[in-house]
Design a protein around this motif. Sequence first.
Motif, PDB file in Angstrom:
ATOM      1  N   MET A 142     -21.385 -83.469 146.535  1.00 41.81           N
ATOM      2  CA  MET A 142     -22.221 -82.459 145.874  1.00 41.81           C
ATOM      3  C   MET A 142     -23.671 -82.944 145.733  1.00 41.81           C
ATOM      4  SD  MET A 142     -20.392 -79.757 145.512  1.00 41.81           S
ATOM      5  CE  MET A 142     -21.354 -78.766 144.362  1.00 41.81           C
ATOM      6  N   HIS A 143     -23.859 -84.234 145.498  1.00 40.03           N
ATOM      7  CA  HIS A 143     -25.226 -84.771 145.425  1.00 40.03           C
ATOM      8  C   HIS A 143     -25.905 -84.712 146.795  1.00 40.03           C
ATOM      9  CE1 HIS A 143     -25.962 -86.008 141.295  1.00 40.03           C
ATOM     10  NE2 HIS A 143     -24.686 -86.350 141.222  1.00 40.03           N
ATOM     11  N   THR A 144     -25.134 -84.902 147.855  1.00 41.28           N
ATOM     12  CA  THR A 144     -25.684 -84.748 149.209  1.00 41.28           C
ATOM     13  C   THR A 144     -26.133 -83.299 149.420  1.00 41.28           C
ATOM     14  OG1 THR A 144     -24.305 -86.514 150.094  1.00 41.28           O
ATOM     15  CG2 THR A 144     -25.157 -84.911 151.682  1.00 41.28           C
ATOM     16  N   LEU A 145     -25.288 -82.354 149.016  1.00 41.92           N
ATOM     17  CA  LEU A 145     -25.657 -80.935 149.139  1.00 41.92           C
ATOM     18  C   LEU A 145     -26.863 -80.620 148.258  1.00 41.92           C
ATOM     19  CD1 LEU A 145     -22.085 -79.386 149.229  1.00 41.92           C
ATOM     20  CD2 LEU A 145     -23.665 -79.677 151.152  1.00 41.92           C
ATOM     21  N   ASP A 146     -26.922 -81.239 147.078  1.00 41.78           N
ATOM     22  CA  ASP A 146     -28.058 -81.068 146.178  1.00 41.78           C
ATOM     23  C   ASP A 146     -29.352 -81.517 146.861  1.00 41.78           C
ATOM     24  OD1 ASP A 146     -29.396 -80.748 143.516  1.00 41.78           O
ATOM     25  OD2 ASP A 146     -29.535 -82.935 143.634  1.00 41.78           O
ATOM     26  N   GLU A 147     -29.312 -82.691 147.469  1.00 42.55           N
ATOM     27  CA  GLU A 147     -30.494 -83.190 148.191  1.00 42.55           C
ATOM     28  C   GLU A 147     -30.868 -82.245 149.326  1.00 42.55           C
ATOM     29  OE1 GLU A 147     -32.601 -85.822 147.633  1.00 42.55           O
ATOM     30  OE2 GLU A 147     -31.519 -86.033 145.753  1.00 42.55           O
ATOM     31  N   GLY A 148     -29.859 -81.733 150.019  1.00 39.31           N
ATOM     32  CA  GLY A 148     -30.118 -80.794 151.113  1.00 39.31           C
ATOM     33  C   GLY A 148     -30.777 -79.521 150.616  1.00 39.31           C
ATOM     34  N   ILE A 149     -30.256 -78.960 149.541  1.00 38.40           N
ATOM     35  CA  ILE A 149     -30.813 -77.715 148.997  1.00 38.40           C
ATOM     36  C   ILE A 149     -32.225 -77.953 148.455  1.00 38.40           C
ATOM     37  CG2 ILE A 149     -30.567 -76.049 147.097  1.00 38.40           C
ATOM     38  CD1 ILE A 149     -27.499 -76.161 147.750  1.00 38.40           C
ATOM     39  N   LYS A 150     -32.408 -79.035 147.718  1.00 42.19           N
ATOM     40  CA  LYS A 150     -33.751 -79.338 147.208  1.00 42.19           C
ATOM     41  C   LYS A 150     -34.711 -79.671 148.344  1.00 42.19           C
ATOM     42  CE  LYS A 150     -32.584 -82.317 143.906  1.00 42.19           C
ATOM     43  NZ  LYS A 150     -32.423 -83.113 142.699  1.00 42.19           N
ATOM     44  N   GLY A 151     -34.179 -80.190 149.456  1.00 42.88           N
ATOM     45  CA  GLY A 151     -35.008 -80.580 150.593  1.00 42.88           C
ATOM     46  C   GLY A 151     -35.453 -79.436 151.476  1.00 42.88           C
ATOM     47  N   LEU A 152     -34.945 -78.227 151.220  1.00 43.60           N
ATOM     48  CA  LEU A 152     -35.300 -77.098 152.080  1.00 43.60           C
ATOM     49  C   LEU A 152     -36.797 -76.776 152.039  1.00 43.60           C
ATOM     50  CD1 LEU A 152     -32.226 -74.803 151.429  1.00 43.60           C
ATOM     51  CD2 LEU A 152     -32.843 -75.873 153.609  1.00 43.60           C
ATOM     52  N   GLY A 153     -37.486 -77.243 151.018  1.00 40.44           N
ATOM     53  CA  GLY A 153     -38.930 -77.022 150.943  1.00 40.44           C
ATOM     54  C   GLY A 153     -39.719 -77.985 151.806  1.00 40.44           C
ATOM     55  N   ASP A 154     -39.073 -79.042 152.309  1.00 34.94           N
ATOM     56  CA  ASP A 154     -39.724 -80.040 153.170  1.00 34.94           C
ATOM     57  C   ASP A 154     -38.771 -80.321 154.328  1.00 34.94           C
ATOM     58  OD1 ASP A 154     -40.745 -82.277 154.448  1.00 34.94           O
ATOM     59  OD2 ASP A 154     -40.954 -83.474 152.623  1.00 34.94           O
ATOM     60  N   TYR A 166     -36.425 -69.985 146.665  1.00 35.45           N
ATOM     61  CA  TYR A 166     -36.604 -69.941 145.210  1.00 35.45           C
ATOM     62  C   TYR A 166     -35.292 -69.534 144.527  1.00 35.45           C
ATOM     63  CZ  TYR A 166     -37.947 -68.409 140.584  1.00 35.45           C
ATOM     64  OH  TYR A 166     -37.991 -68.254 139.223  1.00 35.45           O
ATOM     65  N   CYS A 167     -34.650 -68.499 145.063  1.00 33.92           N
ATOM     66  CA  CYS A 167     -33.394 -67.991 144.473  1.00 33.92           C
ATOM     67  C   CYS A 167     -32.304 -69.053 144.488  1.00 33.92           C
ATOM     68  CB  CYS A 167     -32.903 -66.752 145.228  1.00 33.92           C
ATOM     69  SG  CYS A 167     -33.873 -65.271 144.909  1.00 33.92           S
ATOM     70  N   ILE A 168     -32.161 -69.764 145.599  1.00 34.73           N
ATOM     71  CA  ILE A 168     -31.071 -70.744 145.649  1.00 34.73           C
ATOM     72  C   ILE A 168     -31.369 -71.922 144.728  1.00 34.73           C
ATOM     73  CG2 ILE A 168     -31.780 -72.122 147.660  1.00 34.73           C
ATOM     74  CD1 ILE A 168     -28.697 -72.075 148.385  1.00 34.73           C
ATOM     75  N   ARG A 169     -32.637 -72.335 144.653  1.00 37.66           N
ATOM     76  CA  ARG A 169     -32.958 -73.456 143.741  1.00 37.66           C
ATOM     77  C   ARG A 169     -32.692 -73.055 142.292  1.00 37.66           C
ATOM     78  NH1 ARG A 169     -37.061 -74.689 147.510  1.00 37.66           N
ATOM     79  NH2 ARG A 169     -38.635 -73.588 146.334  1.00 37.66           N
ATOM     80  N   ALA A 170     -33.024 -71.817 141.929  1.00 40.08           N
ATOM     81  CA  ALA A 170     -32.772 -71.345 140.562  1.00 40.08           C
ATOM     82  C   ALA A 170     -31.267 -71.272 140.303  1.00 40.08           C
ATOM     83  CB  ALA A 170     -33.433 -69.992 140.345  1.00 40.08           C
ATOM     84  N   SER A 171     -30.518 -70.719 141.242  1.00 42.08           N
ATOM     85  CA  SER A 171     -29.071 -70.585 141.106  1.00 42.08           C
ATOM     86  C   SER A 171     -28.390 -71.954 141.096  1.00 42.08           C
ATOM     87  CB  SER A 171     -28.536 -69.749 142.273  1.00 42.08           C
ATOM     88  OG  SER A 171     -27.149 -69.841 142.358  1.00 42.08           O
ATOM     89  N   TRP A 172     -28.887 -72.863 141.906  1.00 45.88           N
ATOM     90  CA  TRP A 172     -28.284 -74.189 142.048  1.00 45.88           C
ATOM     91  C   TRP A 172     -28.309 -74.969 140.734  1.00 45.88           C
ATOM     92  CZ3 TRP A 172     -24.988 -76.242 145.224  1.00 45.88           C
ATOM     93  CH2 TRP A 172     -24.797 -77.614 145.243  1.00 45.88           C
ATOM     94  N   LYS A 173     -29.257 -74.660 139.866  1.00 44.28           N
ATOM     95  CA  LYS A 173     -29.309 -75.348 138.562  1.00 44.28           C
ATOM     96  C   LYS A 173     -28.002 -75.152 137.800  1.00 44.28           C
ATOM     97  CE  LYS A 173     -34.308 -75.185 138.224  1.00 44.28           C
ATOM     98  NZ  LYS A 173     -35.457 -74.478 137.703  1.00 44.28           N
ATOM     99  N   GLY A 174     -27.410 -73.954 137.900  1.00 46.73           N
ATOM    100  CA  GLY A 174     -26.125 -73.672 137.255  1.00 46.73           C
ATOM    101  C   GLY A 174     -24.995 -74.486 137.865  1.00 46.73           C
ATOM    102  N   ILE A 175     -25.067 -74.724 139.164  1.00 48.90           N
ATOM    103  CA  ILE A 175     -24.068 -75.550 139.843  1.00 48.90           C
ATOM    104  C   ILE A 175     -24.263 -77.008 139.431  1.00 48.90           C
ATOM    105  CG2 ILE A 175     -23.260 -76.392 142.090  1.00 48.90           C
ATOM    106  CD1 ILE A 175     -22.654 -73.427 141.657  1.00 48.90           C
ATOM    107  N   PHE A 176     -25.501 -77.444 139.437  1.00 49.33           N
ATOM    108  CA  PHE A 176     -25.797 -78.854 139.172  1.00 49.33           C
ATOM    109  C   PHE A 176     -25.324 -79.275 137.781  1.00 49.33           C
ATOM    110  CE2 PHE A 176     -28.323 -82.644 138.392  1.00 49.33           C
ATOM    111  CZ  PHE A 176     -28.106 -83.329 139.580  1.00 49.33           C
ATOM    112  N   ARG A 177     -25.400 -78.365 136.831  1.00 47.14           N
ATOM    113  CA  ARG A 177     -24.923 -78.688 135.477  1.00 47.14           C
ATOM    114  C   ARG A 177     -23.419 -78.956 135.453  1.00 47.14           C
ATOM    115  NH1 ARG A 177     -29.097 -75.032 133.868  1.00 47.14           N
ATOM    116  NH2 ARG A 177     -27.758 -73.208 134.060  1.00 47.14           N
ATOM    117  N   GLN A 178     -22.712 -78.445 136.456  1.00 46.93           N
ATOM    118  CA  GLN A 178     -21.255 -78.632 136.550  1.00 46.93           C
ATOM    119  C   GLN A 178     -20.898 -79.230 137.916  1.00 46.93           C
ATOM    120  OE1 GLN A 178     -18.865 -75.297 135.006  1.00 46.93           O
ATOM    121  NE2 GLN A 178     -20.821 -74.290 134.600  1.00 46.93           N
ATOM    122  N   ILE A 179     -21.691 -80.216 138.325  1.00 43.36           N
ATOM    123  CA  ILE A 179     -21.590 -80.720 139.703  1.00 43.36           C
ATOM    124  C   ILE A 179     -20.234 -81.353 140.010  1.00 43.36           C
ATOM    125  CG2 ILE A 179     -22.669 -82.985 139.332  1.00 43.36           C
ATOM    126  CD1 ILE A 179     -24.280 -82.282 141.987  1.00 43.36           C
TER     127      ILE A 179
END
Length: 185
Positions: free
Chosen positions: A98-110, A37-50
């Motif tokens: 960065m989009h690959t890392l984004d998919e990886g981070i979002k994919g941690l739930g599955d 949960y923490c990384i997904r919330a934090s990652w939103k700040g990264i994604f805005r400046q991907i």
Amino acid sequence: MGCELSKLATSDFSHDPFHRPPPPADPRSPLTTKQQYCIRASWKGIFRQIEKTGIILFIKLFEENEELLHLFEKFRELRTKEAIVSSAELAEHATQVMHTLDEGIKGLGDMDSFFAYIRHIGSTHRQVPGFKAENFMKIEQPFLEAVKTTLGDRYTPNIENIYKITIRFILENLVKGYEDALPRE
């Protein structure tokens, strides 16, 4: 005699949202449910400046591992930090990474999807002439520095720890995908 679980499910405990235990994380994940949960919330700040974060990552990567520049046909001629920063090709590749890392981070739930995706990306690097599996691990420090730069004071020791665990897990699985793609002897 009733099932103990059904008693628990109907107790007041399960209806209290503040005391309900989080659902168990997949045992194959290195993160707890709360850390995910923490990384997904934090990652939103990264994604805005991907793109910016990706460029910082690659500048740091090339500063620490100049020999990797030869792997990138489109921008191997870039010799100065200014040329790297202003390269459209580098920005495009940095954003793709960065989009690959984004998919990886979002994919941690599955985890099944996570492993399939990240290991596939690792296997595609077999097609890059001169690429070695250990090159993936060279991304760890530059990635952490780029995230720290982008997040600023939101990069707490707890968030840093979660990113360290996450990037290492992603990179290890990129390596596994790369190695599993080796021709069988």
